[in-house]
Design an enzyme around this catalytic site. Sequence first.
Site, short mmCIF file in Angstrom:
data_model
loop_
_atom_site.label_atom_id
_atom_site.label_comp_id
_atom_site.label_asym_id
_atom_site.label_seq_id
_atom_site.Cartn_x
_atom_site.Cartn_y
_atom_site.Cartn_z
N HIS A 370 0.79 -1.23 0.00
CA HIS A 370 0.00 0.00 0.00
C HIS A 370 0.82 1.27 0.00
O HIS A 370 0.26 2.37 0.13
CB HIS A 370 -0.93 0.06 1.22
CG HIS A 370 -1.97 -1.00 1.25
ND1 HIS A 370 -3.24 -0.82 0.74
CD2 HIS A 370 -1.93 -2.27 1.71
CE1 HIS A 370 -3.94 -1.93 0.92
NE2 HIS A 370 -3.16 -2.83 1.50
N LYS A 561 -8.49 13.98 4.71
CA LYS A 561 -7.65 12.78 4.68
C LYS A 561 -6.56 12.98 5.74
O LYS A 561 -6.48 14.06 6.33
CB LYS A 561 -7.00 12.60 3.31
CG LYS A 561 -6.35 13.90 2.75
CD LYS A 561 -5.75 13.71 1.38
CE LYS A 561 -6.74 13.76 0.26
NZ LYS A 561 -6.80 12.55 -0.55
N ARG A 562 -5.76 11.94 5.99
CA ARG A 562 -4.64 12.13 6.90
C ARG A 562 -3.79 13.32 6.45
O ARG A 562 -3.68 13.60 5.25
CB ARG A 562 -3.77 10.86 6.95
CG ARG A 562 -4.40 9.72 7.72
CD ARG A 562 -4.60 10.07 9.17
NE ARG A 562 -3.35 10.05 9.88
CZ ARG A 562 -3.03 9.18 10.84
NH1 ARG A 562 -3.91 8.26 11.21
NH2 ARG A 562 -1.87 9.24 11.45
N LYS A 567 0.57 14.62 0.65
CA LYS A 567 -0.81 14.86 0.23
C LYS A 567 -1.06 16.35 -0.06
O LYS A 567 -2.06 16.73 -0.61
CB LYS A 567 -1.78 14.36 1.29
CG LYS A 567 -1.73 12.83 1.46
CD LYS A 567 -2.67 12.36 2.55
CE LYS A 567 -2.53 10.89 2.90
NZ LYS A 567 -3.19 9.98 1.94
N THR A 669 -8.65 6.47 -1.89
CA THR A 669 -10.00 5.91 -1.95
C THR A 669 -11.02 7.01 -1.66
O THR A 669 -12.17 6.91 -2.08
CB THR A 669 -10.19 4.75 -0.95
OG1 THR A 669 -9.59 5.13 0.28
CG2 THR A 669 -9.54 3.49 -1.47
N LYS A 673 -14.98 8.14 -3.24
CA LYS A 673 -16.19 8.46 -2.47
C LYS A 673 -16.79 9.77 -2.98
O LYS A 673 -18.01 9.89 -3.16
CB LYS A 673 -15.86 8.55 -0.98
CG LYS A 673 -15.44 7.21 -0.40
CD LYS A 673 -14.69 7.31 0.93
CE LYS A 673 -13.97 5.99 1.20
NZ LYS A 673 -12.95 6.08 2.26
C1 26W Z 1 4.26 0.92 9.80
C2 26W Z 1 3.58 2.24 9.71
C3 26W Z 1 2.61 2.26 8.60
C4 26W Z 1 1.27 2.06 8.86
C5 26W Z 1 0.36 2.05 7.84
C6 26W Z 1 3.03 2.47 7.30
C7 26W Z 1 2.12 2.46 6.27
C8 26W Z 1 0.81 2.25 6.54
C9 26W Z 1 -0.22 2.17 5.43
C10 26W Z 1 0.30 1.29 4.32
C11 26W Z 1 -0.58 3.53 4.94
C12 26W Z 1 -1.84 3.54 4.13
O1 26W Z 1 -2.92 3.57 4.66
N1 26W Z 1 -1.69 3.55 2.81
C13 26W Z 1 -2.82 3.88 1.95
O2 26W Z 1 -3.49 2.71 1.53
C14 26W Z 1 -4.66 3.03 0.82
C15 26W Z 1 -5.39 1.73 0.53
O3 26W Z 1 -4.69 0.99 -0.41
C16 26W Z 1 -4.33 3.80 -0.43
O4 26W Z 1 -5.53 4.18 -1.07
C17 26W Z 1 -3.52 5.05 -0.09
O5 26W Z 1 -3.09 5.69 -1.28
C18 26W Z 1 -2.33 4.67 0.76
O6 26W Z 1 -1.66 5.83 1.21
#
Ligand code: 26W
Length: 826
Positions: A370, A561-562, A567, A669, A673
């Site tokens: 992701h 969003k975050r 972003k 995503t 929406k």
């Molecule tokens: C280990 C810390 C950590 C925690 C969570 C690193 C990375 C993440 C996730 C992978 C971050 C995340 O939510 N990524 C998002 O995933 C969505 C679903 O696929 C995508 O639509 C977003 O573009 C992406 O940023």
Amino acid sequence: MPQKPLVTDAPIPGPGAPTAEALQAEILERLIYSVGKDPVVARPHDWLEATILAVRDRVMDRWMESSRETWRTSKKRVYYLSLEFLIGRLMRDAISNIGLMEPVRQALKNLKVDLGDLINLEPDAALGNGGLGRLAACFLESMSTLKIPAYGYGIRYVHGLFRQEMSEGWQVELPEDWLAHGNPWEFERRESAYEIGFGGHVEPVTDPDGTVRQEWRPNDHLLAVAYDTPIVGWRGARVNTLRLWSAQPIDPILLDKFNSGDHIGALEESARAGAITRVLYPADSTAAGQELRLRQEFFFSSASLQDIVRRHLQHYGDLGSLPDKVAIQLNDTHPAISIAEMMRILVDLNGLKWAEAWRLTRGTFGYTNHTLLPEALESWPVSLMERLLPRHMQIIYQINADVLAEARQRARFSDAQIASVSLIDEHGGRRVRMGQLAFVGSHSINGVSALHTELMKQTVFADLHKLYPERINNKTNGITPRRWLMQCNPELTRLIGDRIGPGFLDDINLLKGLDAHADDPTFQDQFAAVKFANKERLARLIKTRLNVTVSPDALFDVQIKRIHEYKRQLLNIIQAVAMYDEIRAHPERDFVPRVKVFAGKAAPGYWNAKLIIKLINDVAKVINNDPAVRGLLKVVFLPNYNVSLAEMIVPAADLSEQISTAGMEASGTGNMKFMANGAVTIGTMDGANVEMHKEVGADNIVIFGMSAEEVNEKRARGEVPRTAIDKSPRLKEALESVASGVFSPDDPNRYRDLIGGLYDHDWFMVARDFDAYEAAQERVNELWLDRKRWYGMAVRNTARVGFFSSDRTISQYAAEIWGVGEQQAS
Ligand code: 26W
């Protein structure tokens, strides 16, 4: 006036839908016999619980029938392993999916209770950070809708994502307490508890037949206890299970300590075990590398695999059929330790040969990536792994030896390529790379948009892709149209149903039928009226929460969003500053009135993200209170963004901001929406925006900025952004005003470094994309002023959203990765 029934209120097939009277009796019965309250004194939370219990009862038969059917037909099962499930509220989703919205509303009305009030009382299950966690929730719903036998596996955090409050414009994090009133949706399964070990050592043992096995003797043990929640598909198609693990001590009280008078020490084990599932890590882009996080990852991976293997053995009696009957999907690398744990279960605990175990493991696992952000790629110090999971470390070394031998012998890899595919990173302290582990242990590795999948092949996984060229594939993300259109926007749903009939409720691609009405003035007026009503509702919320008055006639320009530098909320707020300057400089000119809406949480340790929140609030304060602005621009930051707030904001948006630096947003995503709800996107060619541009057509989206390739080139060349700033007087003026403290008179230097970064390196291309962004916003103004043109675009966005349904995404996972679904023989 009696309300017209919702088009979504189609009863599930089967023996007649219950009447409002029947439901009323059921709710009352639950209130008295389960909640233990007399209706005369019942409080709103009591009614909520009673209603959930009554609805839950209606789900139970389907839930059991779904499980029985899977047993009976021996269908392959899908297991979705995710450290995050951002589900939000469950009650409205369940009521709507079983088609009981109106009867439940009526039943409660008869009891003098408002369903809407109860819906808003339910706490959000915020067991996730953002995109990845919300995707997992949409996937669960789609798997039930598509009748795929599936389980979600995760952690039952006592505290989900923190609650965000504002203190003088700064983000403050407070603990979130979603379980404070109990959770009527979950079932504790004491009988489904597994022992999880940590630490200790590995001992070779010789079996009676002379074979030597490695046996892990952990010195620390705790229990994983299952909590199950039903996940209802559309029209109750199927009910799947979300199984969340809670950590509990094996000995809740150490009696010897207690008896010797050490009453606190006696609870030590209990506290230590509980810590593992106490709280969700609130970072979504940096791997903090903390021991507790690794413990969480192993804890839930091990519990899930023990459960999966037990179920499989119980049904089939042997493990050779694992890949035929079980598909395990890893949601990013967070559960990647599962690869090593599965090998341990197969080899050490079940006596399989290494090569056979590896074949079964690879046949069973799939891995979804992701993010490509280097700081987000997980790796663990070898020393930590050795101490916490000594046997897994041995297994990882063995896997690595096999992979590297293959790379040298079959693929003739160079030393540099060997280093890049190795599971062990040798740069500055040896670390285990979880992405590499997940990759080599899976038969499928997928990205989440076409662009992101291409970039995976070219960057992080370039050499692994050379070694295993058939493994990487794309599965563009999707969202569930039930929650993100039908439930959050019932008025639009009703309007669409009136126009093209209710077929789209079951086949979202039928929304295409709206295309033919996109230029019909009557339909446009109706569409605009729904949007206006949703904007009025949001305007009221803004008034109550922030005491800022906004006009629903203005263009609602939304970025929620975050908060992250990539972003580019910073780009958006700097553009607001430039617009502010322009409005004051030209009191004679007409401007399109805008409301810029922001919302989002920053990781607690991410300083620049928190500073950007403060900047948005500082700018808002100045702009919203300056009479020279004549109400033409308002800026609002809505605190505590979560799923429920998104459900309020998305239907009210005219413009959707998807403006990440190209190449950095894996998919997005939120963009989908907004599209479903008839907002026009302003965005870069990044993530799924690229496919959105294709689906909706270039005329119905506003694209701007550098491509991923251009960003890459500029970075490689080490180009300085100064020239871009010098060439753009409006940008320069805006940056100087922020940097010099115009918006922070109490601390004029507050934004000096933040803005300095734009002059210095501008990693995220805020300065270099600024002019293109402003021109795109200008284009948005022109389109907005041409009302026919605007609503034509808006309708076409809704009409063409079908591709972005998570039903489509899940069908592709099912057919191309898991091998389940219609075509599967029972
Ligand atoms: C280990 C810390 C950590 C925690 C969570 C690193 C990375 C993440 C996730 C992978 C971050 C995340 O939510 N990524 C998002 O995933 C969505 C679903 O696929 C995508 O639509 C977003 O573009 C992406 O940023």
